[in-house]
Design an enzyme around this catalytic site. Structure first.
Site, PDB file in Angstrom:
ATOM      1  N   ASP A  36     -73.070  20.172  17.353  1.00 52.53           N
ATOM      2  CA  ASP A  36     -74.424  19.804  17.017  1.00 52.53           C
ATOM      3  C   ASP A  36     -75.264  20.600  15.271  1.00 52.53           C
ATOM      4  OD1 ASP A  36     -76.963  20.526  19.215  1.00 52.53           O
ATOM      5  OD2 ASP A  36     -77.928  21.394  17.508  1.00 52.53           O
ATOM      6  N   TYR A 151     -87.653   3.756  16.193  1.00 53.65           N
ATOM      7  CA  TYR A 151     -87.109   4.822  17.770  1.00 53.65           C
ATOM      8  C   TYR A 151     -86.656   3.683  18.855  1.00 53.65           C
ATOM      9  CZ  TYR A 151     -85.305   7.414  21.623  1.00 53.65           C
ATOM     10  OH  TYR A 151     -85.196   8.015  22.869  1.00 53.65           O
ATOM     11  N   ALA A 185     -86.897  15.967  30.774  1.00 54.15           N
ATOM     12  CA  ALA A 185     -88.069  16.926  30.795  1.00 54.15           C
ATOM     13  C   ALA A 185     -86.626  17.645  29.610  1.00 54.15           C
ATOM     14  CB  ALA A 185     -87.702  17.911  31.560  1.00 54.15           C
TER      15      ALA A 185
END
Length: 273
Positions: A36, A151, A185
């Site tokens: 990350d 995107y 979500a």
């Protein structure tokens, strides 16, 4: 392919879908390198699942190479590479309005990062006779995401790249897959990563649902993994009558414009579809 005993790398593994994938892989017996941009987030997930952590900016080829080497040094040769890192920023005023920098960043993160990793990993995977290259793309790569043309375009390219890799290397022991969810979500859509359950409709699924679909897809050697099964039906409708599909999406955009006043706000869009 089996998951147990495999060595996996997950980019963007510190939150959202990436974190859920890391958890699912570890729960199924894989040893996981959590990568990350945020070192603290990567370290937290790695500590939780008994994995390793490595900071990586996937737009930097040298950092991708360093991630591969760190995994090999700490865990062993990479069996499963999951390109999950991604972003969506919306656009200021329509499909042609985003800056060149926005488009280039989308290209580097969603397409080139996976290509650069594949270049490094394919020789070893072929020599060992097995491996998996997985891109967490999006249903935007099969359909079209209103509100962020960069995107959608780069997710389409990600799916196309995966098809080329599968065609070229699939018969050499390398399984290639794309994961194409609709709305999930995650913090990308404004959800609290630790409490994402309060979703506005049943079309918004949880990161854990995407992770389980990925595990199932890998175990069943599927190329196209659809956490939202309805995305497959939409994909077929688009292919069957593209003109009608575009008219329908234009109508949807007008509906969202009328509801929220800005069809380039991705968080607002998903709450009104």
């Amino acid at each position: 392919m089996r998951i147990d005993g495999q060595i996996a790398v997950v980019t963007g593994g510190g939150q959202g879908i990436g974190r859920a994938i890391c958890r699912a892989l570890a729960a199924n017996g894989a040893r996981v390198m959590v990568s990350d941009l945020d070192p603290a987030a990567a370290a937290r997930v790695a500590a939780e699942i008994g994995g390793a952590a490595q900071v990586c900016d996937v737009t930097d080829p040298d950092q991708i190479a360093a991630l591969v080497k760190a995994t090999e040094d700490q865990l062993g040769p990479v069996d499963i590479w999951i390109s999950n890192a991604g972003f969506a920023r919306g656009e200021p005023g329509g499909a042609a309005s985003a800056s060149d920098a926005h488009w280039q960043a989308s290209w580097d993160v969603h397409v080139m990062a996976h290509l650069r990793a594949a270049r490094l990993l394919i020789p070893g995977m072929q020599a060992r006779g097995h491996g998996a290259l997985v891109n967490v793309a999006s249903a935007a790569g099969l359909l079209c995401q209103i509100g962020d043309a960069a995107y959608s375009a780069t997710k389409h390219a990600a799916v196309s790249l995966a098809q080329s890799l599968a065609i070229t290397h699939g018969d050499k022991g390398i399984h290639v897959a794309v994961v194409c969810p609709l709305f999930v979500a995650t913090p990308l859509l404004g959800y609290d990563d630790d409490a994402p359950e309060n979703t506005p409709n049943d079309r918004v699924i949880l990161p854990a649902d995407v992770a389980q679909a990925l595990i199932d897809g890998l175990e069943q050697d599927r190329f196209l993994i659809l956490p939202h099964p309805e995305a497959g039906a939409y994909f077929q409708r688009r292919a069957a009558d593209t003109d009608r599909w575009i008219k329908g999406m234009s109508a949807l955009r007008r509906t969202v414009d009328n509801a929220v006043g800005d069809a380039d706000d991705l968080t607002a869009i998903h709450r009104h579809i």
